[in-house]
Design a protein around this motif. Structure first.
Motif, short mmCIF file in Angstrom:
data_model
loop_
_atom_site.label_atom_id
_atom_site.label_comp_id
_atom_site.label_asym_id
_atom_site.label_seq_id
_atom_site.Cartn_x
_atom_site.Cartn_y
_atom_site.Cartn_z
N VAL A 1 -14.45 11.02 77.78
CA VAL A 1 -14.06 11.55 76.54
C VAL A 1 -14.97 12.30 75.81
CG1 VAL A 1 -12.90 11.15 74.16
CG2 VAL A 1 -12.14 9.82 75.93
N GLU B 1 -15.94 14.04 72.40
CA GLU B 1 -15.27 14.13 71.14
C GLU B 1 -16.32 14.05 69.92
OE1 GLU B 1 -13.53 14.95 68.44
OE2 GLU B 1 -11.59 14.34 69.49
N ASP C 1 -16.24 14.04 66.60
CA ASP C 1 -15.80 13.50 65.59
C ASP C 1 -16.14 11.95 65.64
OD1 ASP C 1 -13.30 12.69 63.64
OD2 ASP C 1 -14.57 13.92 62.59
N ALA D 1 -12.40 10.57 65.24
CA ALA D 1 -11.37 10.71 66.35
C ALA D 1 -11.81 10.09 67.47
CB ALA D 1 -11.45 12.35 66.60
N SER D 2 -13.27 10.05 67.89
CA SER D 2 -13.88 9.28 68.94
C SER D 2 -13.46 7.96 68.96
CB SER D 2 -15.23 9.48 68.95
OG SER D 2 -15.72 8.69 70.17
N ARG E 1 -20.52 12.89 72.73
CA ARG E 1 -20.22 13.50 71.44
C ARG E 1 -20.23 15.20 71.56
NH1 ARG E 1 -20.99 10.18 67.01
NH2 ARG E 1 -19.47 8.50 67.26
N ASP F 1 -12.72 17.70 73.64
CA ASP F 1 -12.26 18.44 72.36
C ASP F 1 -12.34 19.93 72.47
OD1 ASP F 1 -11.87 18.97 69.67
OD2 ASP F 1 -14.21 18.57 69.15
N ALA G 1 -15.40 21.24 70.97
CA ALA G 1 -16.64 20.31 71.03
C ALA G 1 -17.98 21.13 70.55
CB ALA G 1 -16.80 19.71 72.33
N ARG H 1 -3.05 18.14 68.89
CA ARG H 1 -3.57 17.15 67.87
C ARG H 1 -2.34 17.25 66.82
NH1 ARG H 1 -8.77 15.46 67.88
NH2 ARG H 1 -10.31 16.60 69.41
#
Length: 510
Positions: free
Chosen positions: A18, A20, A22, A25-26, A45, A65, A68, A119
């Motif tokens: 993943v 992400e 944020d 959200a992560s 991240r 994301d 990102a 989202r």
């Protein structure tokens, strides 16, 4: 294990990444995936960790994301990931984004598993993405493995076998994939037969496949009608329509028409590839000052990084073009060129463009110190250049420079390589910009009266190397450029006879 039986052992064994930025959200995504039983889970991240890999990432599914990286769009990230071959044939890439139809229908990667998840999402949406991946893996993984190796005939045979084994349980994704494979093979009649029912039902992927078939057959009138069709099903593909409208205009050297099209494209959220295409179209249309202003604005918004370097190199090419081909030798433009080059060299992402930077530096040496100094510089860099992987922009830039240094055979060899590299790219929107760049370089090197002969020479070389499809394409280009020249018609006719074909695009054997 049956092809159509869901394998839960594969589900709980998935390796997931993943990306992400944020924190909230992560954390939510981590909780959802762990709750669904994902044990092999990595969190990041930013995309830098993925982009820094030397080989394909080990993950089965990557959630990315779309925003990102503030310096580039998610579309840019996807293209970099694909260009660097960081996705295994079995990997699935899920873009996490706010609902956006322009983005959803701009995804154009027929030989990769890429989807868009709106989202806000919940555990049921994530669960569905994971299960879809496991369900499709027995079908898509072996086929896409063959496709990545360019073994299209074997991929087609395997798809047919899988369809026979699965019967009514064959996933819908296999038919578009089978058609895409046929298009890469150039078997357009068979592809046309497979999409008839889907076209009748106005399915978007099939309508685009028919567009490609018409284009490959040289039937440009239905292509133009298709791009102007107001049907709701096609309105959704706005970005794809823009790319192909520009592409057809450039193919016909209608630079004014292409400039009118790009002037209508929203600048906000524009991908790097689209920004480079807009800049190139403005230059070809003679609107160089507008091109400089446009690319400068985009560079300032990004500030640094990969996209900044890419746009800076595009700007350098524009400024060199003005100096070398438009005789605009102003101090202000020369100062901007030198300043932009220094900014690229100082950026942390400069290594991603190493070959382009070397050739650009050679052009600056020629500009400031003359041909002899440039030749000496290139000779000193020869071993360094030979160790690099040359991108298509680097090959084109090098060919134009060597032509200016009267190294005509060396320039021809580089254009030959560039054309071969171009032919290996799937016909997606990502190809439009680099094909336009290649076309511009070809026309800068060869004046109108020499272009047919250059295409014919390329065809002869490809034929000697038994690259017969590419040879046919170049003979056809020579025939188009000089339709009354019998030698080019005979070259194409002899090759078609050898290939046991009666037609190539709009050329028909008598």
């Amino acid at each position: 294990m049956s092809l159509t039986k869901f394998d839960f052992s594969k589900f709980f064994d998935l390796q997931v990444l993943v990306i992400e930025p944020d924190p909230a959200a992560s954390h939510l995504m981590k909780q959802i995936l762990q709750g669904l039983g994902m044990k092999k889970l990595d969190m990041a991240r930013s995309a830098e960790e993925l982009l820094s890999l030397e080989h394909a990432a080990p993950y089965d599914i990557i959630f990315l994301d779309y925003d990102a990286d503030p310096g580039q769009t998610g579309q840019d990230l996807v293209e970099r990931i694909i260009d660097k071959q960081l996705l295994k044939a079995s990997s699935r890439l899920v873009l996490l984004a706010t609902p956006n139809d322009r983005l959803r229908y701009a995804l154009d990667y027929p030989f990769h598993q890429i989807s868009l998840l709106d989202r806000p999402y919940n555990k049921f949406h994530i669960d569905d993405e994971l299960k879809q991946h496991v369900k499709l893996a027995p079908f898509l993984e072996p086929v896409l493995t063959l496709v990545q190796k360019r073994r299209y005939v074997d991929a087609f045979k395997l798809i047919t076998e899988l369809q026979q084994k699965a019967g009514a349980d064959t996933p819908a994704q296999l038919l578009p994939l089978k058609v895409a494979v046929l298009l890469e093979l150039g078997v357009f009649d068979a592809a046309s037969g497979l999409i008839k029912n889907a076209c009748a039902r106005q399915q978007g992927w099939a309508l685009w496949a028919q567009f490609r078939i018409d284009y490959e057959n040289g039937d440009l009138e239905p292509c133009q009608e298709f791009l102007q069709n107001p049907a709701d099903e096609l309105q959704k593909y706005q970005e794809k329509r823009e790319y192909w409208s520009v592409f057809l205009a450039l193919n016909q050297n209608d630079f004014t028409g292409a400039a009118q099209i790009v002037s209508q494209i929203p600048a906000a959220g524009m991908s790097l590839r689209m920004a480079q295409l807009v800049q190139l179209v403005l230059v070809l249309a003679g609107q160089e000052d507008l091109a400089i202003e446009f690319i400068e604005r985009k560079r300032r918004l990004i500030g640094s990084g990969y996209g900044f370097c890419a746009l800076s190199l595009s700007l350098c090419r524009v400024l060199l073009y003005l100096h070398q081909f438009k005789q605009r030798h102003t101090d202000a433009l020369l100062q901007l060129l030198n300043q932009t080059f220094k900014q690229v060299v100082a950026d942390k992402e400069v290594q991603s463009f190493a070959a382009e930077v070397v050739w650009l530096q050679a052009s600056l040496v020629q500009l400031n110190s003359g041909n002899a100094a440039a030749e000496e510089f290139i000779e000193r860099q020869r071993s360094h250049l030979e160790s690099m992987q040359m991108s298509l922009p680097a090959l084109c830039h090098a060919a134009v420079l060597l032509h200016r240094l009267d190294k005509h055979q060396a320039a021809f060899e580089l254009m030959l390589r560039a054309n071969r590299l171009l032919s290996q790219l799937p016909y997606t929107t990502a190809r439009v910009y680099v094909e336009a760049l290649y076309r511009q370089s070809f026309q800068l090197i060869y004046p109108p009266e020499q272009r047919a002969g250059a295409c014919s020479r390329m065809g002869q070389r490809y034929q000697q190397d038994t690259e017969l499809k590419l040879a046919a394409k170049m003979y056809y280009s020579a025939y188009q450029l000089a339709p009354t020249e019998m030698d080019y018609q005979l070259q194409l006719a002899h090759l078609l006879s050898q290939l046991k074909l009666t037609k190539f695009k709009s050329f028909q054997l008598p």
